[in-house]
Motif scaffolding. Structure first.
Motif, PDB file in Angstrom:
ATOM      1  N   LEU A   1      14.484  15.041   7.564  1.00  0.00           N
ATOM      2  CA  LEU A   1      15.451  15.246   6.261  1.00  0.00           C
ATOM      3  C   LEU A   1      16.955  15.015   6.464  1.00  0.00           C
ATOM      4  O   LEU A   1      17.111  15.544   7.523  1.00  0.00           O
TER       5      LEU A   1
ATOM      6  N   ARG B   1       0.713   4.564   7.275  1.00  0.00           N
ATOM      7  CA  ARG B   1       1.323   3.235   7.942  1.00  0.00           C
ATOM      8  C   ARG B   1       1.341   2.113   6.806  1.00  0.00           C
ATOM      9  O   ARG B   1       0.157   1.838   6.319  1.00  0.00           O
TER      10      ARG B   1
ATOM     11  N   PRO C   1      12.358   1.820   0.306  1.00  0.00           N
ATOM     12  CA  PRO C   1      10.998   1.584   0.855  1.00  0.00           C
ATOM     13  C   PRO C   1       9.553   2.057  -0.113  1.00  0.00           C
ATOM     14  O   PRO C   1       8.662   1.234  -0.176  1.00  0.00           O
TER      15      PRO C   1
ATOM     16  N   PHE D   1       4.891  -4.003   7.595  1.00  0.00           N
ATOM     17  CA  PHE D   1       6.320  -3.322   7.478  1.00  0.00           C
ATOM     18  C   PHE D   1       7.489  -4.129   7.442  1.00  0.00           C
ATOM     19  O   PHE D   1       7.388  -5.532   7.803  1.00  0.00           O
ATOM     20  N   PHE D   2       8.413  -3.829   6.603  1.00  0.00           N
ATOM     21  CA  PHE D   2       9.419  -4.822   6.392  1.00  0.00           C
ATOM     22  C   PHE D   2      10.952  -4.010   6.536  1.00  0.00           C
ATOM     23  O   PHE D   2      10.806  -2.903   6.759  1.00  0.00           O
TER      24      PHE D   2
ATOM     25  N   PHE E   1       1.519   7.771   0.445  1.00  0.00           N
ATOM     26  CA  PHE E   1       2.564   8.579   1.175  1.00  0.00           C
ATOM     27  C   PHE E   1       2.529   9.036   2.466  1.00  0.00           C
ATOM     28  O   PHE E   1       1.444   9.539   2.825  1.00  0.00           O
TER      29      PHE E   1
ATOM     30  N   ASN F   1       0.861  -1.267  -0.071  1.00  0.00           N
ATOM     31  CA  ASN F   1       0.022   0.071  -0.059  1.00  0.00           C
ATOM     32  C   ASN F   1       0.748   0.989   0.136  1.00  0.00           C
ATOM     33  O   ASN F   1       1.396   1.868   0.902  1.00  0.00           O
ATOM     34  N   PRO F   2       1.262   1.638  -1.163  1.00  0.00           N
ATOM     35  CA  PRO F   2       2.293   2.702  -1.222  1.00  0.00           C
ATOM     36  C   PRO F   2       1.544   4.160  -1.114  1.00  0.00           C
ATOM     37  O   PRO F   2       1.912   5.090  -1.892  1.00  0.00           O
TER      38      PRO F   2
ATOM     39  N   CYS G   1      12.051   7.372   2.285  1.00  0.00           N
ATOM     40  CA  CYS G   1      12.879   6.385   2.636  1.00  0.00           C
ATOM     41  C   CYS G   1      12.336   5.615   3.883  1.00  0.00           C
ATOM     42  O   CYS G   1      12.567   4.538   4.153  1.00  0.00           O
ATOM     43  N   GLY G   2      11.239   6.173   4.584  1.00  0.00           N
ATOM     44  CA  GLY G   2      10.470   5.499   5.616  1.00  0.00           C
ATOM     45  C   GLY G   2      10.781   5.946   7.043  1.00  0.00           C
ATOM     46  O   GLY G   2      10.745   5.178   8.134  1.00  0.00           O
ATOM     47  N   LYS G   3      10.761   7.393   7.207  1.00  0.00           N
ATOM     48  CA  LYS G   3      10.914   7.671   8.688  1.00  0.00           C
ATOM     49  C   LYS G   3       9.703   7.969   9.217  1.00  0.00           C
ATOM     50  O   LYS G   3       9.745   7.539  10.564  1.00  0.00           O
ATOM     51  N   THR G   4       8.663   8.128   8.597  1.00  0.00           N
ATOM     52  CA  THR G   4       7.409   8.347   9.226  1.00  0.00           C
ATOM     53  C   THR G   4       6.927   6.900   9.760  1.00  0.00           C
ATOM     54  O   THR G   4       6.304   6.547  10.814  1.00  0.00           O
ATOM     55  N   ALA G   5       7.220   6.000   9.065  1.00  0.00           N
ATOM     56  CA  ALA G   5       6.756   4.534   9.054  1.00  0.00           C
ATOM     57  C   ALA G   5       7.685   3.866  10.071  1.00  0.00           C
ATOM     58  O   ALA G   5       7.009   3.113  10.980  1.00  0.00           O
TER      59      ALA G   5
ATOM     60  N   GLN H   1       7.257  -0.392  -2.243  1.00  0.00           N
ATOM     61  CA  GLN H   1       5.857  -0.441  -2.229  1.00  0.00           C
ATOM     62  C   GLN H   1       5.081  -0.176  -3.685  1.00  0.00           C
ATOM     63  O   GLN H   1       4.118  -0.913  -3.985  1.00  0.00           O
TER      64      GLN H   1
ATOM     65  N   GLU I   1       9.279  15.208  11.055  1.00  0.00           N
ATOM     66  CA  GLU I   1       9.317  16.480  10.482  1.00  0.00           C
ATOM     67  C   GLU I   1      10.197  17.584  11.099  1.00  0.00           C
ATOM     68  O   GLU I   1       9.366  18.447  11.292  1.00  0.00           O
TER      69      GLU I   1
ATOM     70  N   ARG J   1      13.115  11.968   1.248  1.00  0.00           N
ATOM     71  CA  ARG J   1      11.753  11.566   0.962  1.00  0.00           C
ATOM     72  C   ARG J   1      11.444  10.136   0.704  1.00  0.00           C
ATOM     73  O   ARG J   1      12.201   9.611  -0.200  1.00  0.00           O
TER      74      ARG J   1
END
Ligand SMILES: Nc1ncnc2c1ncn2[C@@H]1O[C@H](COP(=O)(O)OP(=O)(O)OP(=O)(O)O)[C@@H](O)[C@H]1O
Ligand SMILES: [Mg+2]
Length: 388
Positions: free
Chosen positions: A184, A15, A248, A19-20, A12, A9-10, A51-55, A252, A151, A49
């Motif tokens: 970032l 979640r 990541p 998760f991998f 933006f 589920n890409p 790369c999966g920081k929030t995830a 996705q 952020e 952007r």
């Protein structure tokens, strides 16, 4: 369009359903939660952007919650105030006071001889230090307080200083507190330059990039294996891994479109997903990646930096490296004149040094982007440089 329960589920900033990877990062934080003296109770996660920081922050928060920590996740807007609010458990607290009717004043409502007034208590950022200390020292059901802030580059200096002061004070008093920050590239340098945040210089910066090669293959194998009317070939896994380079968001995208566009049959029939299915999905994946990652990254660069990246595309060899001398020649400059531009791009992690005298792109599909006639209809690198 194939109708399946697509495990990719890409969306933006959303979640991920699954998760991998990031095993190392998860294990560092997991250890830190159990070790009061760990230097990793405050960490910075930085990366480009998508790369999966929030995830990752979401995942870490879940991990901490499972370990019985009180978790507080905030975004850049009013970060310290949001933490106070969440610690207190409400946006504001309304207290009711009762007084004698003889004391009546404007705004008061009379009721059976007594006066009832409502007082709304709003908490502001200045309360953070006290609130954090108080909550920490009165924890009963929780092991500690686990705060994630996303952020970080958008947080105003004063707010960030306030947050740093509060967390530092709690740590000084030996309170169980963990602070996970994400932003970032260069956001750690930015925050460390604030007067009240110098301790951030000593905080470990975990640089998020692509997943490890083994994690990438495992992720595709695992997620594809979840779809019942699909049998995935080794070749297709390899094609997806190479195309996404373990990034990541691109993983996705390519996984999602490979399944969406494949002619999947109804069970009990099974479609053998091959390289061709992946190749067909690439155009869709690329378009999304260009719009949501490459364009925003490139748009934030100066025209000289863009010209450098474009010239790299022309100079790139089969191993994905460009000799800095060749780049300079294409731009009609000498290498010394370009050293500032190159260093800035390296600091921003848009490129990385390669073998001696070479540089590489640090984001997947960048070569495609800088040779893409849609993105650059008529681009003359040497000409752009003249305007810098
Ligand atoms: N480890 C992961 N496992 C599965 N999906 C992931 C993982 N990391 C990121 N993703 C997915 O990739 C996409 C981008 O991730 P995310 O929003 O976390 O990136 P980001 O680094 O926060 O980007 P930005 O800097 O723009 O905020 C999302 O769809 C997210 O679900
Ligand atoms: Mg994010």
């Amino acid at each position: 369009m194939a109708t399946i329960n697509n495990p990719f589920n890409p969306s933006f900033g959303g979640r991920p359903q699954y998760f991998f990877g990031r095993k190392q990062e998860l294990s560092i934080v997991s250890d830190a939660l159990g070790n009061h003296n760990s230097p990793y109770r405050t960490l910075f996660f930085t990366g480009n952007r998508g790369c999966g920081k929030t995830a990752l922050l979401e995942r870490l928060s879940g991990l901490a919650g499972n370990a019985k920590w009180l978790t507080i996740d905030v975004h850049s807007a009013n970060a310290s105030q949001s933490i106070v609010r969440k610690l207190i458990g409400a946006n504001s607290i309304t207290t009711e006071r009762t007084a004698e009717s003889s004391l009546g004043f404007a705004g008061a409502s009379f009721k059976a001889g007594s006066l009832r007034t409502s007082e709304t208590v709003s908490y502001d950022a200045l309360d953070l230090s006290d609130t954090l200390l108080e909550t920490c020292s009165s924890l009963k059901r929780h092991e500690g307080i686990f705060i994630t802030v996303d952020e970080i580059q958008k947080i105003p200096e004063a707010d960030m200083e306030n947050l740093c002061a509060a967390v530092q004070m709690s740590m000084r008093k030996g309170m169980p507190i963990a602070l996970m920050l994400a932003g970032l590239p260069e956001s750690k340098e930015l925050v460390s330059s604030y007067r009240g945040c110098t301790f951030m210089r000593r905080v470990t910066d975990i640089r998020l990039d692509s997943l490890l090669v083994t994690e990438t293959y495992e992720a595709f194998q695992h997620l594809m294996g979840l779809v019942s009317n699909v049998d995935v070939s080794e070749g297709a896994i390899d094609e997806m891994a190479r195309y996404s380079q373990g990034y990541p968001y691109l993983m996705q995208l390519i996984g999602y479109y490979t399944l969406e566009e494949a002619p999947l049959p109804a069970l009990p029939q099974v479609h053998k997903v091959g390289k061709n299915d992946v190749r067909f999905a690439k155009a869709y994946a690329y378009e999304q990646f260009r719009t949501n990652v490459l364009e925003p990254v490139v748009n934030e660069l100066s025209s000289g930096q863009r010209a450098y990246l474009r010239s790299m595309a022309i100079a790139l060899d089969d191993d994905g490296q460009a000799r800095t001398g060749d780049v300079a020649q294409i731009m009609g400059k000498n290498q010394r004149q370009l050293s500032v531009v190159r260093d800035r791009l390296i600091k921003k992690r848009v490129i990385v040094p390669g073998d001696r005298g070479c540089v590489r792109y640090n984001l997947p599909r960048m070569h495609q982007y800088f040779t893409d006639p849609v993105a650059f209809p008529a681009f003359d690198a040497a000409d752009t440089w003249k305007h810098v």
